[in-house]
Motif scaffolding. Structure first.
Motif, PDB file in Angstrom:
ATOM      1  N   ILE A 185     -10.218  -6.699   3.462  1.00 23.14           N
ATOM      2  CA  ILE A 185      -9.133  -5.493   3.627  1.00 23.14           C
ATOM      3  C   ILE A 185      -8.200  -6.101   4.870  1.00 23.14           C
ATOM      4  O   ILE A 185      -8.476  -5.532   5.842  1.00 23.14           O
ATOM      5  CB  ILE A 185      -8.767  -4.495   2.893  1.00 23.14           C
ATOM      6  CG1 ILE A 185      -9.390  -3.969   1.919  1.00 23.14           C
ATOM      7  CG2 ILE A 185      -7.285  -3.721   2.970  1.00 23.14           C
ATOM      8  CD1 ILE A 185      -9.640  -2.510   1.807  1.00 23.14           C
ATOM      9  N   ARG A 186      -6.632  -6.985   4.583  1.00 19.22           N
ATOM     10  CA  ARG A 186      -6.072  -7.585   5.535  1.00 19.22           C
ATOM     11  C   ARG A 186      -5.423  -6.869   6.049  1.00 19.22           C
ATOM     12  O   ARG A 186      -4.181  -7.087   4.940  1.00 19.22           O
ATOM     13  CB  ARG A 186      -6.764  -8.633   6.406  1.00 19.22           C
ATOM     14  CG  ARG A 186      -6.027  -9.234   7.661  1.00 19.22           C
ATOM     15  CD  ARG A 186      -5.997 -10.798   7.669  1.00 19.22           C
ATOM     16  NE  ARG A 186      -5.220 -10.945   9.326  1.00 19.22           N
ATOM     17  CZ  ARG A 186      -6.131 -10.551  10.696  1.00 19.22           C
ATOM     18  NH1 ARG A 186      -7.498 -10.167  10.336  1.00 19.22           N
ATOM     19  NH2 ARG A 186      -5.067 -10.840  11.768  1.00 19.22           N
ATOM     20  N   TYR A 239      -6.073  -8.241   0.093  1.00 17.99           N
ATOM     21  CA  TYR A 239      -7.606  -8.128  -0.264  1.00 17.99           C
ATOM     22  C   TYR A 239      -7.878  -9.029  -0.687  1.00 17.99           C
ATOM     23  O   TYR A 239      -7.765 -10.076  -1.615  1.00 17.99           O
ATOM     24  CB  TYR A 239      -6.862  -7.278  -1.305  1.00 17.99           C
ATOM     25  CG  TYR A 239      -8.844  -6.481  -2.535  1.00 17.99           C
ATOM     26  CD1 TYR A 239      -9.391  -5.799  -2.408  1.00 17.99           C
ATOM     27  CD2 TYR A 239      -8.651  -7.106  -3.721  1.00 17.99           C
ATOM     28  CE1 TYR A 239     -10.548  -5.623  -2.379  1.00 17.99           C
ATOM     29  CE2 TYR A 239      -9.809  -7.046  -4.325  1.00 17.99           C
ATOM     30  CZ  TYR A 239     -10.497  -6.191  -3.929  1.00 17.99           C
ATOM     31  OH  TYR A 239     -11.699  -5.363  -4.403  1.00 17.99           O
ATOM     32  N   HIS A 287     -15.790  -7.671   0.314  1.00 12.60           N
ATOM     33  CA  HIS A 287     -14.179  -7.056   0.076  1.00 12.60           C
ATOM     34  C   HIS A 287     -13.755  -7.146   1.556  1.00 12.60           C
ATOM     35  O   HIS A 287     -14.127  -6.036   1.872  1.00 12.60           O
ATOM     36  CB  HIS A 287     -14.147  -6.057  -0.887  1.00 12.60           C
ATOM     37  CG  HIS A 287     -15.064  -5.912  -2.128  1.00 12.60           C
ATOM     38  ND1 HIS A 287     -13.817  -5.904  -3.256  1.00 12.60           N
ATOM     39  CD2 HIS A 287     -16.119  -6.465  -2.589  1.00 12.60           C
ATOM     40  CE1 HIS A 287     -14.732  -5.889  -4.300  1.00 12.60           C
ATOM     41  NE2 HIS A 287     -15.656  -6.810  -4.427  1.00 12.60           N
ATOM     42  N   ALA A 347      -8.147  -2.726  -8.685  1.00 13.77           N
ATOM     43  CA  ALA A 347      -8.359  -3.201  -7.139  1.00 13.77           C
ATOM     44  C   ALA A 347      -7.689  -2.525  -6.285  1.00 13.77           C
ATOM     45  O   ALA A 347      -7.865  -1.948  -5.192  1.00 13.77           O
ATOM     46  CB  ALA A 347      -9.359  -4.460  -6.466  1.00 13.77           C
ATOM     47  N   ALA A 348      -6.305  -3.663  -6.373  1.00 15.44           N
ATOM     48  CA  ALA A 348      -5.389  -3.214  -5.493  1.00 15.44           C
ATOM     49  C   ALA A 348      -4.925  -1.501  -5.111  1.00 15.44           C
ATOM     50  O   ALA A 348      -5.096  -0.955  -4.516  1.00 15.44           O
ATOM     51  CB  ALA A 348      -4.498  -4.231  -5.971  1.00 15.44           C
ATOM     52  N   TYR A 390       0.434  -1.062   0.010  1.00 13.22           N
ATOM     53  CA  TYR A 390       0.187  -0.176  -0.104  1.00 13.22           C
ATOM     54  C   TYR A 390       0.318   1.233  -0.023  1.00 13.22           C
ATOM     55  O   TYR A 390       0.304   2.493  -0.491  1.00 13.22           O
ATOM     56  CB  TYR A 390      -1.199   0.242   0.995  1.00 13.22           C
ATOM     57  CG  TYR A 390      -0.840   0.123   2.630  1.00 13.22           C
ATOM     58  CD1 TYR A 390       0.430   1.211   3.174  1.00 13.22           C
ATOM     59  CD2 TYR A 390      -0.726  -1.028   3.054  1.00 13.22           C
ATOM     60  CE1 TYR A 390      -0.057   1.561   4.503  1.00 13.22           C
ATOM     61  CE2 TYR A 390      -0.536  -1.280   4.514  1.00 13.22           C
ATOM     62  CZ  TYR A 390       0.443   0.215   4.878  1.00 13.22           C
ATOM     63  OH  TYR A 390       0.932   0.835   6.327  1.00 13.22           O
ATOM     64  N   ASP A 439      -8.875  -5.044  10.049  1.00  7.76           N
ATOM     65  CA  ASP A 439      -9.238  -5.324   8.770  1.00  7.76           C
ATOM     66  C   ASP A 439     -10.377  -4.467   8.314  1.00  7.76           C
ATOM     67  O   ASP A 439     -10.760  -3.962   9.852  1.00  7.76           O
ATOM     68  CB  ASP A 439      -9.931  -6.503   8.376  1.00  7.76           C
ATOM     69  CG  ASP A 439     -10.695  -7.203   9.098  1.00  7.76           C
ATOM     70  OD1 ASP A 439     -11.689  -6.196  10.156  1.00  7.76           O
ATOM     71  OD2 ASP A 439     -10.643  -8.307   9.395  1.00  7.76           O
ATOM     72  N   PHE A 468      -0.914  -5.269   2.269  1.00  5.88           N
ATOM     73  CA  PHE A 468      -2.260  -6.455   2.283  1.00  5.88           C
ATOM     74  C   PHE A 468      -2.954  -7.103   1.025  1.00  5.88           C
ATOM     75  O   PHE A 468      -2.351  -7.507   0.574  1.00  5.88           O
ATOM     76  CB  PHE A 468      -3.287  -5.019   2.775  1.00  5.88           C
ATOM     77  CG  PHE A 468      -3.731  -4.032   2.252  1.00  5.88           C
ATOM     78  CD1 PHE A 468      -4.419  -4.438   0.777  1.00  5.88           C
ATOM     79  CD2 PHE A 468      -2.443  -3.442   1.319  1.00  5.88           C
ATOM     80  CE1 PHE A 468      -4.915  -3.778  -0.445  1.00  5.88           C
ATOM     81  CE2 PHE A 468      -3.457  -2.637   0.039  1.00  5.88           C
ATOM     82  CZ  PHE A 468      -4.653  -3.305  -1.353  1.00  5.88           C
ATOM     83  N   THR A 507      -1.367 -11.287  -7.089  1.00  6.83           N
ATOM     84  CA  THR A 507      -3.018 -11.861  -7.622  1.00  6.83           C
ATOM     85  C   THR A 507      -3.153 -13.543  -8.260  1.00  6.83           C
ATOM     86  O   THR A 507      -2.885 -13.971  -8.815  1.00  6.83           O
ATOM     87  CB  THR A 507      -3.731 -10.970  -8.535  1.00  6.83           C
ATOM     88  OG1 THR A 507      -3.077 -11.143 -10.007  1.00  6.83           O
ATOM     89  CG2 THR A 507      -3.446  -9.686  -8.416  1.00  6.83           C
ATOM     90  N   ASN A 555      -7.785   0.197  -3.352  1.00  9.42           N
ATOM     91  CA  ASN A 555      -8.178  -0.493  -1.989  1.00  9.42           C
ATOM     92  C   ASN A 555      -6.638   0.266  -0.807  1.00  9.42           C
ATOM     93  O   ASN A 555      -6.947   0.425  -0.409  1.00  9.42           O
ATOM     94  CB  ASN A 555      -8.212  -2.182  -1.577  1.00  9.42           C
ATOM     95  CG  ASN A 555     -10.158  -2.405  -1.456  1.00  9.42           C
ATOM     96  OD1 ASN A 555     -10.647  -1.152  -1.804  1.00  9.42           O
ATOM     97  ND2 ASN A 555      -9.863  -2.897  -3.109  1.00  9.42           N
ATOM     98  N   THR A 556      -5.565   0.902  -1.654  1.00 15.87           N
ATOM     99  CA  THR A 556      -4.477   1.562  -1.068  1.00 15.87           C
ATOM    100  C   THR A 556      -4.576   2.743  -0.637  1.00 15.87           C
ATOM    101  O   THR A 556      -5.106   3.507   0.711  1.00 15.87           O
ATOM    102  CB  THR A 556      -3.325   1.834  -2.132  1.00 15.87           C
ATOM    103  OG1 THR A 556      -2.949   0.809  -2.175  1.00 15.87           O
ATOM    104  CG2 THR A 556      -2.323   2.566  -1.534  1.00 15.87           C
TER     105      THR A 556
END
Length: 124
Positions: free
Chosen positions: A84-85, A98, A82, A46-47, A26, A72, A96, A34, A50-51
């Protein structure tokens, strides 16, 4: 300890309803790996997106003076979860997982539990 590829394969097979998974840096927004996804789910896009979610939440926590770490983040859509951890431990800082789940085929509590276990075994 499991490497990135093994951990992603385990995520897709061990977590019922898994549609796609990515391990993401991130700081850069780049996916280190992936698996899954498809024409309707570009995991690289998406990566990166989500960052921004993580950065915004970290900034908000700082502004509010909240202590502690994000475990998360859950985003609930009509047909998907969705998850995110953020990775903890050695080598996980700034990364993370995803995970996208089919909402109709997954158990969110079990998915979170399994993802935590997979994270603990992941060696990045």
């Amino acid at each position: 300890m499991a490497n990135l590829e093994i951990s992603m394969k385990e995520t897709m097979t061990a977590i019922e309803g898994a549609v796609g998974v990515a391990v993401v840096d991130y700081t850069s927004g780049m996916a280190l790996g992936t698996l899954g996804g498809g024409k309707d789910l570009d995991l690289n896009v998406a990566a990166a997106g989500n960052t921004d979610v993580i950065r915004a939440k970290v900034r908000t926590m700082e502004h509010l003076g909240l202590k502690g770490e994000i475990e998360d983040i859950l985003i609930t859509l009509a047909s998907q979860y969705h998850l995110i951890r953020l990775l903890k431990g050695r080598g996980g800082s700034g990364l993370f997982i995803y995970l996208v789940l089919d909402r109709g085929r997954s158990n969110l509590a079990m998915a979170r539990h399994q993802l935590k276990r997979i994270e603990a075994e992941l060696e990045v």
